[in-house]
Motif scaffolding. Structure first.
Motif, PDB file in Angstrom:
ATOM      1  N   GLY A  67     -18.592 -57.973 -73.299  1.00 51.19           N
ATOM      2  CA  GLY A  67     -19.864 -58.635 -73.387  1.00 51.19           C
ATOM      3  C   GLY A  67     -20.706 -58.556 -74.573  1.00 51.19           C
ATOM      4  N   LYS A  68     -20.505 -57.486 -75.248  1.00 48.41           N
ATOM      5  CA  LYS A  68     -20.822 -57.433 -76.650  1.00 48.41           C
ATOM      6  C   LYS A  68     -20.410 -58.386 -77.738  1.00 48.41           C
ATOM      7  N   ALA A  69     -19.044 -58.413 -77.526  1.00 48.46           N
ATOM      8  CA  ALA A  69     -18.220 -59.256 -78.456  1.00 48.46           C
ATOM      9  C   ALA A  69     -18.711 -60.673 -78.231  1.00 48.46           C
ATOM     10  N   ARG A  70     -18.809 -61.293 -76.890  1.00 50.88           N
ATOM     11  CA  ARG A  70     -19.119 -62.466 -76.734  1.00 50.88           C
ATOM     12  C   ARG A  70     -20.507 -62.970 -77.201  1.00 50.88           C
ATOM     13  N   ARG A 142     -14.603 -68.301 -78.790  1.00 53.75           N
ATOM     14  CA  ARG A 142     -14.948 -67.289 -78.210  1.00 53.75           C
ATOM     15  C   ARG A 142     -14.203 -66.692 -76.947  1.00 53.75           C
ATOM     16  N   ASP A 143     -13.605 -67.872 -76.204  1.00 50.65           N
ATOM     17  CA  ASP A 143     -12.659 -67.561 -75.279  1.00 50.65           C
ATOM     18  C   ASP A 143     -11.501 -66.636 -75.694  1.00 50.65           C
ATOM     19  N   MET A 144     -10.860 -67.225 -76.916  1.00 50.77           N
ATOM     20  CA  MET A 144      -9.557 -66.824 -77.645  1.00 50.77           C
ATOM     21  C   MET A 144      -9.824 -65.230 -78.093  1.00 50.77           C
ATOM     22  N   ILE A 145     -11.304 -65.025 -78.534  1.00 50.96           N
ATOM     23  CA  ILE A 145     -11.611 -63.655 -78.943  1.00 50.96           C
ATOM     24  C   ILE A 145     -11.625 -62.744 -77.914  1.00 50.96           C
TER      25      ILE A 145
END
Length: 177
Positions: A67-70, A142-145
Motif C-alpha cells: 500500500g505504501k509503495a502504491r 504501478r501494477d508492475m511495481i
C-alpha cells in the motif's frame, strides 16, 4: 475484510513498520491459537500459496508495504502539477524505506527489459507476452511495481525459511552409523 479496515489508517498516517510488525505478531498469535497449530509455525506456512497449508490469508506487514509503495508511485506519477512538484515523503521507519524499495524495483524492472524475455517454463519460446517498462502507462507501471515487490517478498520469505531449516539441520548432532 478486517485487514483492509486496519490498513487504511496505516497508509494515511505516518506509522513506522515496527508498529505494523507488532500488530502482525498479535494477529499471527491469535490466528495460530484459533487454528490450533503450534506457536512456532512459520510465516511461510501461513502466507505462502505453494505451502501445504493453503490459508486465504495475507501478511499484514506485506500488505502495508504494498500500500505504501502504491501510494508513493501514485503521488509521483500524478497528473496534477502541484502534486508532481512536491516530492512526497512517506515515513515508514528505519527498517524499511518505501522510496528505496520502489527505486530498487524500478531498476529491477528496467533491467528485466534490457535482459529481455527469458524462457521459464516448458511452453516454448514466444508463448507468453511480456509487459515492457518503457511501453506501459502509469496504472500498469504501478501494477508492475506492486507485482515485483510481491515477487521479491516471496523470494525473501522462502530464502529465510530455507536458511532457518539449514541452520537447524547444521546444529543436529552427528551420529556415526
Amino acid at each position: 475484510m478486517f485487514i483492509s479496515k486496519l490498513l487504511w489508517p496505516l497508509l494515511v498516517y505516518d506509522i513506522c513498520s515496527t508498529t505494523v510488525e507488532a500488530i502482525e505478531a498479535k494477529i499471527n498469535k491469535y490466528t495460530r491459537k484459533w487454528l490450533g497449530v503450534p506457536p512456532g509455525l512459520s510465516g511461510v506456512a501461513m502466507y505462502c500459496r505453494k505451502a501445504k497449508l493453503k490459508l486465504p490469508m495475507k501478511s499484514f506487514l506485506e500488505e502495508y508495504k504494498y500500500g505504501k509503495a502504491r501510494l508513493l508511485t501514485m503521488l509521483e506519477e500524478s497528473d496534477d502539477p502541484v502534486v508532481k512538484t512536491v516530492q512526497p515523503s512517506l515515513k515508514t521507519g528505519r527498517k524499511w524505506k518505501v522510496t528505496e524499495a520502489v527505486d530498487e524495483v524500478n531498476e529491477c524492472l528496467k533491467m528485466k527489459e534490457v535482459i529481455g524475455q527469458t524462457q521459464t517454463d516448458r511452453r516454448g519460446l514466444g508463448s507468453t507476452t511480456a509487459k515492457w517498462w518503457s511501453r506501459t502507462e502509469d496504472k500498469e507501471k504501478r501494477d508492475m511495481i506492486i507485482d515485483e515487490i510481491r515477487i521479491l517478498h516471496g523470494y525473501r520469505r522462502r530464502s529465510s525459511s530455507l536458511s532457518k531449516v539449514s541452520g537447524q539441520i547444521g546444529t543436529l548432532p552427528y551420529r556415526d552409523p
